[in-house]
Enzyme design. Structure first.
Site, PDB file in Angstrom:
ATOM      1  CE  LYS A  75      -4.409  -1.301   2.053  1.00  0.00           C
ATOM      2  NZ  LYS A  75      -5.335  -1.027   3.159  1.00  0.00           N
ATOM      3  CG  ASP A 111      -8.958   1.344   3.479  1.00  0.00           C
ATOM      4  OD1 ASP A 111      -9.813   0.585   2.981  1.00  0.00           O
ATOM      5  OD2 ASP A 111      -7.773   0.992   3.677  1.00  0.00           O
TER       6      ASP A 111
END
Ligand code: NAP
Length: 293
Positions: A75, A111
């Protein structure tokens, strides 16, 4: 049931890259959504170890893969391969969604959207309150960003097993968002009862309590929780973690990680297809799948 003969020369490929990748629910969520929306797409998992990220990205571009999700351990490392990075992904320093725009890779962090949507029903009570985030990884960073942007916290307590990482995160958010009302603590549950109890919101952004370690929890001290509090566990497998069970008994409102999972996926789906994910259907399908597997 997917009818495989529907895939043809126009089928668009979406993927997820991570390592390990076997636990992900994203292919299920997106493939059901493509089917329901009658979109000519397929979503596939790709197991990509840490040192093969660059080759995988070049391959994705060469094959014309339309977009993909990025999960652990890539990520943060992925940022160097992107042409454009959205504001939230740039502040957080982590990307979970990429859109391939004719060879230019654009990164996003959805997210944040999943966290914000999960907390929106409680916005009025949360605004301006004391909040605690447990964890100092990528999910905690997304949580802190979402709280500062949308819920104007009075103060954020960052609690982590490794205290130094909580301290670094405190400095990080001061430098990135000029938000100074952050305290950092080591995760010693007995010492933190008052910190937890005085928080309107407690977020578990660690993997504690996740299958197979379902008897673990960030704290098992009932006095840490109180009526009127909101306890949000990012873990979605199981849906009812030990933390949520204890907090609920003490009268707290509890939120599991499923809505976050589905809404982060819904935002990615929209970025790739321009369409809305059928979220109510997907929430029900995943709930059933998780509770029966
Ligand atoms: P990460 O970057 O690996 O961070 C993990 C964090 O958990 C670190 O702060 C680590 O503490 C802490 N931790 C791990 N094991 C621990 C233990 N045994 N005791 C105490 N603390 C422990 O992971 P992440 O990406 O932030 O994800 C964290 C959790 O959020 C995972 O469970 C993930 O599945 C969940 N998540 C859910 C969603 C959703 O859609 N619902 C989305 C993203 C993530 P140290 O710093 O001391 O190592």
């Amino acid at each position: 049931m997917t009818s495989y003969n529907k895939f043809n020369l126009d089928t668009q490929i979406i993927g997820i890259i991570g390592h390990p990748i076997k636990h992900t629910y994203s292919p299920l969520m997106h493939n059901i959504s493509f089917e329901l929306k009658n979109l000519n797409y397929i979503y596939l998992p790709f197991d990509v170890p840490f040192n093969t990220l660059k080759a995988a990205i070049n391959g994705m571009v060469a094959l014309g893969i339309k977009g993909f999700n990025i999960t652990l351990p890539h990520k943060e490392n992925i940022l160097q391969y992107l042409k454009n990075v959205s504001e939230e992904a740039s502040v957080i320093g982590a990307v979970n969604t990429i859109v391939n725009d004719n060879g230019s890779l654009n990164g996003y962090n959805t997210d944040v959207y999943g966290i914000t949507e999960s907390l929106m029903p409680y916005k009025d009570e949360l605004m301006g309150s004391e909040m605690t985030v447990i964890g100092a990884g990528g999910a905690a960073r997304s949580a802190i960003y979402a709280l500062i942007r949308n819920f104007r916290p009075k103060n954020i307590n960052i609690v982590n097993r490794t205290e130094q990482k909580a301290e670094s995160l405190k400095e990080y958010f001061y430098s990135k968002m000029h938000f100074g009302n952050i305290c950092s603590y080591e995760l010693v549950p007995f010492d933190l009862v008052e910190v937890f109890r005085n928080s309107k919101l407690i977020i578990n952004a660690t993997s504690l309590g996740m299958i197979p370690n379902v008897d673990d929890a960030i704290t098992t001290i009932p006095q840490s929780f109180t009526k009127g509090q909101i306890v949000f566990d990012f873990v979605y497998n199981p849906l009812q973690t030990k933390l949520l069970r204890i907090a609920e008994i003490e009268g707290a409102t509890v939120i599991d990680g499923l809505k976050m999972l589905v809404y982060q996926g819904a935002k990615s789906f929209e970025l790739w297809t321009g369409e809305q994910m059928p979220v109510d259907h997907i929430l029900k399908a995943l709930k059933l799948y998780i509770s029966t597997n």
